[in-house]
Design an enzyme around this catalytic site. Structure first.
Site, PDB file in Angstrom:
ATOM      1  N   PHE A  13      33.029  26.677  36.396  1.00  0.00           N
ATOM      2  CA  PHE A  13      34.120  26.911  37.337  1.00  0.00           C
ATOM      3  C   PHE A  13      34.735  28.270  37.032  1.00  0.00           C
ATOM      4  CE2 PHE A  13      36.095  25.174  33.610  1.00  0.00           C
ATOM      5  CZ  PHE A  13      37.374  25.707  33.551  1.00  0.00           C
TER       6      PHE A  13
ATOM      7  N   ASP B  34      45.245  27.479  27.453  1.00  0.00           N
ATOM      8  CA  ASP B  34      45.452  28.610  28.347  1.00  0.00           C
ATOM      9  C   ASP B  34      44.322  29.581  28.058  1.00  0.00           C
ATOM     10  OD1 ASP B  34      47.273  29.587  30.466  1.00  0.00           O
ATOM     11  OD2 ASP B  34      47.276  31.382  29.220  1.00  0.00           O
TER      12      ASP B  34
ATOM     13  N   TYR C   9      35.527  31.957  36.625  1.00  0.00           N
ATOM     14  CA  TYR C   9      34.745  33.191  36.548  1.00  0.00           C
ATOM     15  C   TYR C   9      33.368  32.995  35.909  1.00  0.00           C
ATOM     16  CZ  TYR C   9      39.240  35.456  37.533  1.00  0.00           C
ATOM     17  OH  TYR C   9      40.431  35.847  38.110  1.00  0.00           O
TER      18      TYR C   9
ATOM     19  N   GLY D 270      38.574  21.499  36.585  1.00  0.00           N
ATOM     20  CA  GLY D 270      37.506  22.022  35.743  1.00  0.00           C
ATOM     21  C   GLY D 270      37.858  21.968  34.274  1.00  0.00           C
TER      22      GLY D 270
END
Length: 213
Positions: A162, A78, A164, A21
């Protein structure tokens, strides 16, 4: 990292991710600039241990590892979901809440359960996504860009995106990220960017990529 002037970014580039994703979104963001990119997964690079305590630290760990292994500039994200009523959890552990099978349906159910047992009303289920993007060069130069988007958590809606995305309703919108097409969710300009990753990328583009019409 980020103290010296940002360095122009050129091809080829490694996208330091094994997440399909994230890879898709990063390629969509880079596409208008003609940057050639391969992923860490496609290059069979090992996934480094993410031992940082912040999104920026973990992004840097991934980008440095790919730059060292390939000798090419490497770009890592991240990111995660921070829920106010859960003291910022899952935060940097967002992927780990989904477990080894990457079961984000279970992770979203866990968040709902944690909020339910705390008695958090639906209107008070505030959260934000964070994205830290780091570009690392083989010579040790690094640039960091961060983006955030705030919203409210709702029951899952939509099958796009993708992670949450289905439970996150961004402020000022009536669709969750799970109900938005990429063009609506992302964009790449400062004014058009909505998602956390697109907002971080807009800063990166301004600093490191050529202007496009």
């Amino acid at each position: 990292m980020g103290l010296s002037p940002a360095r122009p970014l050129t091809s080829p580039l490694v996208i330091a991710t094994h997440n399909a994703g994230k890879l898709r979104e990063m390629r969509e963001l880079l596409a208008p600039f003609g940057i050639e990119a391969r992923s860490a997964g496609e290059l069979n690079l090992p996934e480094p241990d993410e031992t940082g305590t912040t999104f920026a630290e973990n992004a840097a760990i991934k980008a440095r590892a790919a730059a060292k292994a390939t000798g090419m500039p490497s770009f890592a994200d991240d990111s995660g979901l921070c829920v106010a009523a859960l003291d910022g959890a899952p935060g940097i552990f967002s992927a780990r809440w989904a477990g080894p099978d990457k079961d984000f349906a279970a992770a979203m159910a866990r968040i709902a359960h944690e909020l339910d047992i705390r008695g958090v009303a639906p209107a008070d289920r505030r959260a934000h996504f964070v994205s830290a993007l780091v570009i690392a060069w083989p010579d040790g130069h690094e640039d960091l860009f961060e983006g955030r988007v705030f919203g409210t958590l709702v029951p899952p809606r939509g099958t796009l995106g993708f992670g949450y995305d289905p439970i996150f309703l961004p402020d000022g919108h009536d669709r969750t990220f799970g109900e938005m097409a990429s063009a609506d969710k992302h964009g790449w300009s400062k004014t058009g960017a909505l998602s956390h990753r697109a907002r971080a990328f807009a800063k990166l583009a301004e600093a490191c990529l050529p202007s496009i019409d």
